[in-house]
Design an enzyme around this catalytic site. Structure first.
Site, short mmCIF file in Angstrom:
data_model
loop_
_atom_site.label_atom_id
_atom_site.label_comp_id
_atom_site.label_asym_id
_atom_site.label_seq_id
_atom_site.Cartn_x
_atom_site.Cartn_y
_atom_site.Cartn_z
CE1 TYR A 143 -3.55 2.59 0.58
CE2 TYR A 143 -2.22 3.43 2.68
CZ TYR A 143 -3.26 3.42 1.63
OH TYR A 143 -4.17 4.58 1.69
CG ASP A 238 5.85 3.59 1.06
OD1 ASP A 238 5.85 4.09 2.13
OD2 ASP A 238 4.65 3.61 0.58
CE LYS A 271 0.67 4.45 8.53
NZ LYS A 271 0.90 4.02 7.20
C1 PLP Z 1 0.20 4.67 5.88
C2 PLP Z 1 1.07 4.21 4.64
C3 PLP Z 1 1.13 5.15 3.44
C4 PLP Z 1 -0.05 6.38 3.56
O1 PLP Z 1 0.17 7.21 4.38
P1 PLP Z 1 -0.80 8.25 4.84
O2 PLP Z 1 -0.29 9.23 5.91
O3 PLP Z 1 -2.11 7.46 5.28
O4 PLP Z 1 -1.24 9.03 3.67
C5 PLP Z 1 1.81 5.04 2.34
N1 PLP Z 1 2.62 3.94 2.47
C6 PLP Z 1 2.74 3.03 3.27
C7 PLP Z 1 3.49 1.76 3.60
C8 PLP Z 1 1.91 3.21 4.54
O5 PLP Z 1 1.99 2.29 5.58
#
Ligand code: PLP
Length: 431
Positions: A143, A238, A271
């Site tokens: 994601y 990511d 996060k």
């Molecule tokens: C949570 C998440 C996102 C998106 O971040 P938001 O702050 O919710 O837009 C993108 N990549 C990864 C791996 C994530 O866990």
């Protein structure tokens, strides 16, 4: 007694689609009514009935230092007294950037944004602007936020609601996105052999936390880097979830132990970096980051980017995590919990699989640890729903989806884990 959660949800549904501002917060996949949280402290959250829960979501990973850590609260209160946002450069942006660079040697320059989605979206634009190519390679079950181009086979929220793709994403927007299987080396090699000259970037979660918890094999990461180097495509890690959570230097620090030459071109953070405030970032090699405006031709901007309250919160959080022994402590907690779960599985004759890294863990009712999204999807959602509600009743709050991993904070205690394991034991008896 009236269930305040139910009352609040009924009111919320009148004004918010589905009563929530992010779909994963609803209990749609597991059934029932979500709990509304009024306050949080340490490892605990309290709902609208004032019922406490041991929290294994931690704002989906952001709260690694635990809720309302006194040092973070003090830093935020001090910042608030000085105004909320100026729309000018501030010193703390530099201090936060310096801190990130110290822990992520692959990052020379970094830009702060407001959400992980924004970091992803900006990094894709930069990758395309830099390489002057269009194609993006992503992997099923990873994601990367809700940016249109990557809203296909995105695991997590999408998987929870049974939709591989979102409606409203035009074919044009995703025609340059290639979705491959996670950990499938031959498929990746074949794709590069056919279209490598047009691939702008490969983006992946090095430890995927949005299809529960699935590690990339180190050979897979190695091949990703080798092909990207050979074809001059960018390798994007990511680490919005894994950054600062699995290790201070993210998943790349862990993989570098096996692949010393590993150096993603761009890294995305979110996060934990904001400690619960809207703050995220993307950064990487200077030669690439220099293409961002105002230095270069790739435009990217944000009214609230590098917000002074958010940077105060993020800085204070990272300072706590920099204390010696933090990650060993987190790993010990994760180990105790996951080993306990495994043992319970054996005793009860259930096929329990577990994995963890730092403060992030996975738990599956499967015969073997999954390595792809398809394998994760074999989990039994009916059994999961039962398990979820049984735990919730006993004051244990895990994510309401079998596609999410679990999060521990430095404020979870051994006794919290014992209580959790006892609740799992009761639950396993019901399954
Ligand atoms: C949570 C998440 C996102 C998106 O971040 P938001 O702050 O919710 O837009 C993108 N990549 C990864 C791996 C994530 O866990």
């Amino acid at each position: 007694m009236m269930d305040q959660n139910l009352t609040l949800m009924q009111e919320a549904c009148k004004v918010l689609p589905g009563g929530v501002n992010s779909p994963v917060r609803s209990f749609q996949a597991v059934g029932g009514n979500p709990i509304f949280i009024n306050r949080a402290q340490g490892a605990y959250i309290w709902d609208a009935n004032n019922t406490p829960y041991i929290d294994y979501i931690g704002s989906w990973g952001a709260m690694l230092a635990g809720h309302a850590h006194p040092k973070v609260v003090t830093a935020v209160k001090q910042a608030i007294d000085l105004g909320f946002s100026y729309g000018t450069p501030t010193e703390r942006e530099t201090l936060l950037a310096q801190k990130v660079l110290r822990h992520f040697p692959s990052i020379d320059l970094i830009r702060l944004v407001n959400s992980g989605t924004e970091a992803v979206m900006s990094a894709l634009r930069l990758a395309r602007g830099y390489t002057k190519r269009a194609l993006i390679v992503k992997f099923e079950g990873c994601y990367h936020g809700h940016t249109d181009a990557l809203l296909i086979k995105g695991g997590s929220g999408l998987a929870t609601f049974g939709a591989p793709n979102s409606a409203g994403v035009s074919m044009d927007t995703i025609k340059d996105t290639i979705v491959l299987e996670y950990n499938n080396i031959p498929q990746l090699e074949e794709t590069f052999a056919q279209r490598g000259q047009n691939i702008a970037c490969v983006i992946l979660e090095p430890i995927a936390g949005n299809m529960n918890f699935v590690r990339a094999h180190s050979e897979f990461i190695e091949v990703c880097q080798k092909l990207c180097t050979e074809f001059q495509s960018l390798l994007i890690f990511d680490e919005v979830m894994t950054g600062f959570r699995v290790a201070m230097g993210g998943a790349q620090e862990i993989y570098q132990q096996k692949i010393p030459s590993l150096k993603p071109d761009l890294t995305l953070l979110g996060k934990v970096i904001g400690g619960g405030m809207p703050l995220a970032a993307f950064g990487g090699k200077k030669s690439i980051m220099q293409h961002l405006a105002p230095l270069g031709a790739v435009y990217q901007a944000g009214t609230l980017s590098g917000n002074p309250i958010a940077t105060a919160c993020g800085l204070a959080t990272l300072e706590i995590l920099e204390q010696p022994g933090v990650y060993a402590h987190l790993a010990n907690l994760s180990k105790k919990l996951t080993e306990g779960l495994c043992q319970l599985g054996k005793i009860k004759g259930l096929p329990v699989q577990v994995d963890y890294e730092g403060g992030m863990f996975g738990f599956f009712l499967l015969d073997a640890l999954p390595t792809t999204y398809q394998e994760v999807a074999h989990s039994n959602s009916k059994i999961f729903s039962k398990l979820f509600h049984s735990l919730l009743k006993q004051g244990i709050y895990i994510a309401p989806s079998m596609y999410e991993c679990g999060f521990i904070s430095i404020q979870h205690s051994e006794s919290d884990l014992d209580k959790t394991l006892a609740a799992f034991e009761t639950t396993f008896n019901l399954l």
